[in-house]
Design a protein around this motif. Structure first.
Motif, PDB file in Angstrom:
ATOM      1  N   UNK A  36      79.037  37.597   4.559  1.00 33.36           N
ATOM      2  CA  UNK A  36      79.708  36.686   5.098  1.00 33.36           C
ATOM      3  C   UNK A  36      79.945  37.140   6.228  1.00 33.36           C
ATOM      4  N   UNK A  37      79.828  35.818   7.024  1.00 35.47           N
ATOM      5  CA  UNK A  37      80.122  35.591   9.106  1.00 35.47           C
ATOM      6  C   UNK A  37      81.385  36.776   9.226  1.00 35.47           C
ATOM      7  N   UNK A  38      82.405  36.613   8.970  1.00 37.24           N
ATOM      8  CA  UNK A  38      83.809  36.763   9.074  1.00 37.24           C
ATOM      9  C   UNK A  38      83.609  39.338   9.101  1.00 37.24           C
ATOM     10  N   UNK A  39      82.399  39.505   8.038  1.00 34.64           N
ATOM     11  CA  UNK A  39      82.269  40.752   8.013  1.00 34.64           C
ATOM     12  C   UNK A  39      80.827  41.310   8.764  1.00 34.64           C
ATOM     13  N   UNK A  40      80.799  40.663  10.467  1.00 33.24           N
ATOM     14  CA  UNK A  40      79.167  40.892  10.856  1.00 33.24           C
ATOM     15  C   UNK A  40      80.356  40.566  12.180  1.00 33.24           C
ATOM     16  N   UNK A  41      78.838  41.466  12.938  1.00 36.76           N
ATOM     17  CA  UNK A  41      78.932  40.499  14.225  1.00 36.76           C
ATOM     18  C   UNK A  41      77.578  40.328  14.678  1.00 36.76           C
ATOM     19  N   UNK A  42      76.969  39.892  14.996  1.00 36.84           N
ATOM     20  CA  UNK A  42      75.572  39.041  15.823  1.00 36.84           C
ATOM     21  C   UNK A  42      75.467  39.811  17.033  1.00 36.84           C
ATOM     22  N   UNK A  43      74.516  40.612  17.375  1.00 36.63           N
ATOM     23  CA  UNK A  43      73.915  41.091  18.666  1.00 36.63           C
ATOM     24  C   UNK A  43      72.274  40.877  19.579  1.00 36.63           C
ATOM     25  N   UNK A  44      72.697  39.687  20.260  1.00 34.29           N
ATOM     26  CA  UNK A  44      71.688  39.211  21.402  1.00 34.29           C
ATOM     27  C   UNK A  44      71.546  40.050  22.971  1.00 34.29           C
ATOM     28  N   UNK A  45      70.842  40.355  23.125  1.00 37.69           N
ATOM     29  CA  UNK A  45      70.117  40.810  24.156  1.00 37.69           C
ATOM     30  C   UNK A  45      69.129  40.407  25.110  1.00 37.69           C
ATOM     31  N   UNK A  46      69.411  39.971  26.374  1.00 43.46           N
ATOM     32  CA  UNK A  46      68.962  40.074  27.230  1.00 43.46           C
ATOM     33  C   UNK A  46      68.451  41.487  27.885  1.00 43.46           C
ATOM     34  N   UNK A  47      67.240  42.238  28.043  1.00 42.47           N
ATOM     35  CA  UNK A  47      66.871  43.001  28.369  1.00 42.47           C
ATOM     36  C   UNK A  47      65.914  43.389  29.125  1.00 42.47           C
ATOM     37  N   UNK A  48      65.912  44.217  30.606  1.00 46.62           N
ATOM     38  CA  UNK A  48      64.880  43.922  30.979  1.00 46.62           C
ATOM     39  C   UNK A  48      63.778  44.799  31.127  1.00 46.62           C
ATOM     40  N   UNK A  49      64.108  45.481  29.770  1.00 42.42           N
ATOM     41  CA  UNK A  49      62.280  46.228  29.566  1.00 42.42           C
ATOM     42  C   UNK A  49      61.920  45.081  28.432  1.00 42.42           C
ATOM     43  N   UNK A  50      62.314  44.497  28.393  1.00 47.46           N
ATOM     44  CA  UNK A  50      61.296  43.764  27.289  1.00 47.46           C
ATOM     45  C   UNK A  50      60.966  42.708  28.591  1.00 47.46           C
ATOM     46  N   UNK A  51      61.217  42.526  29.139  1.00 49.10           N
ATOM     47  CA  UNK A  51      61.033  41.118  30.013  1.00 49.10           C
ATOM     48  C   UNK A  51      59.873  41.497  31.432  1.00 49.10           C
ATOM     49  N   UNK A  52      59.979  43.336  31.237  1.00 48.63           N
ATOM     50  CA  UNK A  52      59.050  43.456  32.732  1.00 48.63           C
ATOM     51  C   UNK A  52      58.117  44.556  31.793  1.00 48.63           C
ATOM     52  N   UNK A  53      57.645  44.992  30.464  1.00 49.27           N
ATOM     53  CA  UNK A  53      56.754  46.028  30.293  1.00 49.27           C
ATOM     54  C   UNK A  53      55.761  45.104  30.015  1.00 49.27           C
ATOM     55  N   UNK A  54      55.360  44.258  30.465  1.00 46.54           N
ATOM     56  CA  UNK A  54      54.034  43.691  31.148  1.00 46.54           C
ATOM     57  C   UNK A  54      55.323  42.554  31.367  1.00 46.54           C
ATOM     58  N   UNK A  55      54.228  42.010  33.024  1.00 45.49           N
ATOM     59  CA  UNK A  55      54.872  40.896  33.977  1.00 45.49           C
ATOM     60  C   UNK A  55      54.833  39.979  33.051  1.00 45.49           C
ATOM     61  N   UNK A  56      56.050  39.313  32.265  1.00 53.12           N
ATOM     62  CA  UNK A  56      55.723  37.571  31.708  1.00 53.12           C
ATOM     63  C   UNK A  56      55.813  36.710  32.782  1.00 53.12           C
ATOM     64  N   UNK A  57      55.118  36.089  31.832  1.00 52.79           N
ATOM     65  CA  UNK A  57      54.949  34.701  33.424  1.00 52.79           C
ATOM     66  C   UNK A  57      56.166  34.150  33.180  1.00 52.79           C
ATOM     67  N   UNK A  58      56.797  33.768  34.346  1.00 51.05           N
ATOM     68  CA  UNK A  58      58.362  33.131  34.808  1.00 51.05           C
ATOM     69  C   UNK A  58      58.457  32.622  33.975  1.00 51.05           C
ATOM     70  N   UNK A  59      57.436  31.179  33.009  1.00 48.80           N
ATOM     71  CA  UNK A  59      58.160  30.550  32.406  1.00 48.80           C
ATOM     72  C   UNK A  59      58.036  30.764  31.103  1.00 48.80           C
ATOM     73  N   UNK A  60      57.537  31.865  30.663  1.00 49.37           N
ATOM     74  CA  UNK A  60      57.974  32.265  28.969  1.00 49.37           C
ATOM     75  C   UNK A  60      58.860  33.332  29.032  1.00 49.37           C
ATOM     76  N   UNK A  61      59.468  33.976  30.085  1.00 47.60           N
ATOM     77  CA  UNK A  61      60.862  34.703  30.151  1.00 47.60           C
ATOM     78  C   UNK A  61      61.471  33.309  30.355  1.00 47.60           C
ATOM     79  N   UNK A  62      61.705  32.402  30.844  1.00 45.80           N
ATOM     80  CA  UNK A  62      62.346  31.411  30.839  1.00 45.80           C
ATOM     81  C   UNK A  62      62.819  31.136  29.021  1.00 45.80           C
ATOM     82  N   UNK A  63      61.741  30.669  28.866  1.00 52.12           N
ATOM     83  CA  UNK A  63      61.907  30.117  27.594  1.00 52.12           C
ATOM     84  C   UNK A  63      62.489  30.649  26.798  1.00 52.12           C
TER      85      UNK A  63
END
Length: 532
Positions: A36-63
């Motif tokens: 039941x969506x009323x019993x939950x919270x969805x967490x979504x995260x933009x984090x530096x570690x994921x964007x830079x563990x390799x230095x991804x193409x700018x267009x890939x990060x934006x996508x």
């Protein structure tokens, strides 16, 4: 994944925190199901570690960031409470684990429910969440794939060779795609690859892929990426990639209607200035979760049934998805973490600088790299037979070329990129994936492209400063690995030719290759991974 193959899960203690990762943008994600969506919270995260563990193409990060923000809006519209942490949000710890710990406290969560990460390092981090939060953590299998990992292990266990072709036939039987009622393949054979190697005719043109005007959400992301990731590789704009489920479906429809009929014969073709050339580029939608692999294959199968696309095009396209994509994922998990460090050919050369700049007189490489910089995309033959082929024959360290591939392509995630590069492209796995190295001289590139016609090097010349470097590199590669490959039945003809050459001719090839290799400048530090 079919309903009857999904693992039933008990209802978790509520309120439950449901982290949804950037490549899990599917409304039918296992963690969002039967709760039941009323019993939950969805967490979504933009984090530096994921964007830079390799230095991804700018267009890939934006996508990825744009697709995440749009998916969060879709979830809210469907009744979910979404806690969306933007990259610049105050207090952002810039790691998945840090944000899960913070969110669990913020929402007074009683449990965590998450779909397993697709990459080894992410899955390893998820195993720490119970200790870090003090909460029960239910890590669900990712059932968006046709073949569960446990089933792949069952297929692979005890086999001397793990060849994709046999796995692919099992996936055809499992899904029923292009199968007759009597259990035989449609068209009387499993594979129509022999019909899919046509040399591109002069003037070959293609229907441009569907492109989408950035909305306000995407424009905001583009501004963020331009500001925060300006030093990363690649062009950020123009940007027209699909970032929603609706756009992904439109891109699928456009490919099926306009490009699929000619996809088969020309899927190996390379034409300067035609970046997609009958390829779908739907891999980005599949890998983000915006499209389901079986629905994509069904759309192609229906085109064949209607008579709108030939069997060789449809079978070849379906094989890439339920054959190669599923197989590569299985092989990744079968051999990780050792897979990431394999180097069977003992290659140690640094990645050449021109992989980042495109500044090389070899036109096939400059065209492929230039396209990659603009689009964050190149199709599989450019990746395998130009970019990968050169790196392998030049003896580039497999981890360096693997990091490069992971950085530069919008569909590159470690689970799909690493085995394709370490295994298929570089043969660094010693033959677990490919039965022979994919090495070729300039003749193959000349046959399958228009790159050679205006190249500074002459593809017809075999040695010397004006000869296509691929020609001498090919024999140099075979010579230095003769002990390993001479007995390979698929390479006997090449070694027979090498053995019949005069000693003077062999020495000329080797000297020409070594003179060229001496001109390669190593890449500057910091392109793929910033210094710690």
């Amino acid at each position: 994944m079919h309903q009857d193959e999904r693992t039933a899960r008990r209802v978790p203690p509520t309120p439950v925190l449901i982290p949804v990762l950037g490549d899990q943008l599917s409304a039918d994600l296992a963690s969002l199901r039967d709760i039941d969506p009323k019993q939950a919270v969805v967490l979504m995260m933009e984090v530096w570690d994921e964007a830079t563990y390799v230095r991804h193409h700018k267009k890939k990060i934006a996508l990825i960031f744009s697709a995440m923000r749009h998916f969060a809006d879709d979830l809210r519209a469907a009744g979910w409470t979404v806690d969306y942490v933007t990259l610049d949000a105050r207090g952002n710890t810039q790691s998945f684990t840090g944000e899960v710990v913070r969110a669990a406290k913020r929402h007074k969560s009683k449990s965590i429910r998450v779909v397993e990460g697709a990459e080894y390092r992410v899955r390893a981090a998820q195993d720490e969440w119970a200790d870090r939060t003090g909460l029960p953590v239910d890590i669900l299998p990712d059932d968006r794939f046709v073949c569960p990992i446990v089933d792949f292990y069952g297929w692979a266990q005890g086999r001397r060779e793990h060849r994709m072709e046999y796995f692919y036939r099992e996936m055809r039987r499992k899904t029923g795609l292009l199968m007759q009622d009597d259990g035989k393949p449609v068209g009387g054979q499993w594979n129509f690859d022999r019909d899919n190697r046509a040399t591109p005719p002069r003037g070959l043109n293609y229907p441009p892929p569907e492109r989408f005007r950035p909305d306000d959400t995407t424009k905001e992301v583009l501004g963020l990426v331009a500001k925060r990731f300006d030093g990363h590789f690649g062009d950020l704009e123009p940007f027209g990639l699909p970032v929603t489920r609706k756009q992904a479906l439109k891109a699928l429809d456009q490919f099926i209607a306009t490009a699929l009929p000619d996809f088969g014969p020309y899927q190996d073709a390379m034409i300067a200035g035609q970046d997609y050339l009958y390829h779908s580029s739907l891999s980005l939608c599949l890998n983000l979760g915006l499209l389901d692999p079986v629905e994509v294959c069904r759309a192609a199968e229906e085109a064949y049934t209607r008579g709108d696309a030939p069997i060789n095009s449809v079978e070849g396209f379906i094989r890439q998805i339920i054959g190669w994509r599923e197989y590569i994922r299985g092989m990744y998990w079968w051999d990780m973490p050792k897979f990431a460090e394999r180097n069977a050919l003992n290659a140690t050369r640094p990645l050449p600088e021109f992989y980042w700049t495109g500044d090389t007189n070899m036109r096939c490489l400059s065209e492929s790299i230039g396209q990659t910089q603009r689009e964050a995309y190149a199709h599989h033959i450019q990746r395998l037979m130009v970019l990968g082929n050169f790196a392998m024959m030049a003896g580039v360290a497999p981890q360096e070329i693997s990091d490069w591939f992971l950085v530069v392509y919008f569909d590159a995630y470690e689970w799909v990129e690493l085995p394709n590069v370490i295994g298929m492209s570089q043969f660094a796995d010693g033959g677990m994936i490919a039965s022979k190295p994919y090495a070729s001289s300039g003749a193959y590139i000349d046959r399958m492209s228009d790159y050679c016609g205006r190249c500074r090097y002459d593809v017809k010349q075999k040695t010397g400063p004006d000869a296509c470097p691929f020609n001498a590199l090919y024999w140099h590669f075979l010579a230095r690995h003769e002990k390993r490959f001479a007995a390979n039945p698929r390479m006997g003809t090449m070694y027979g030719t090498w053995g019949r050459m005069s000693a003077e001719k062999r020495a000329e090839y080797l000297a020409s290759a070594e003179a060229f290799l001496d001109t390669l400048e190593p890449a500057k530090a910091g392109w793929a991974k910033a210094a710690p």
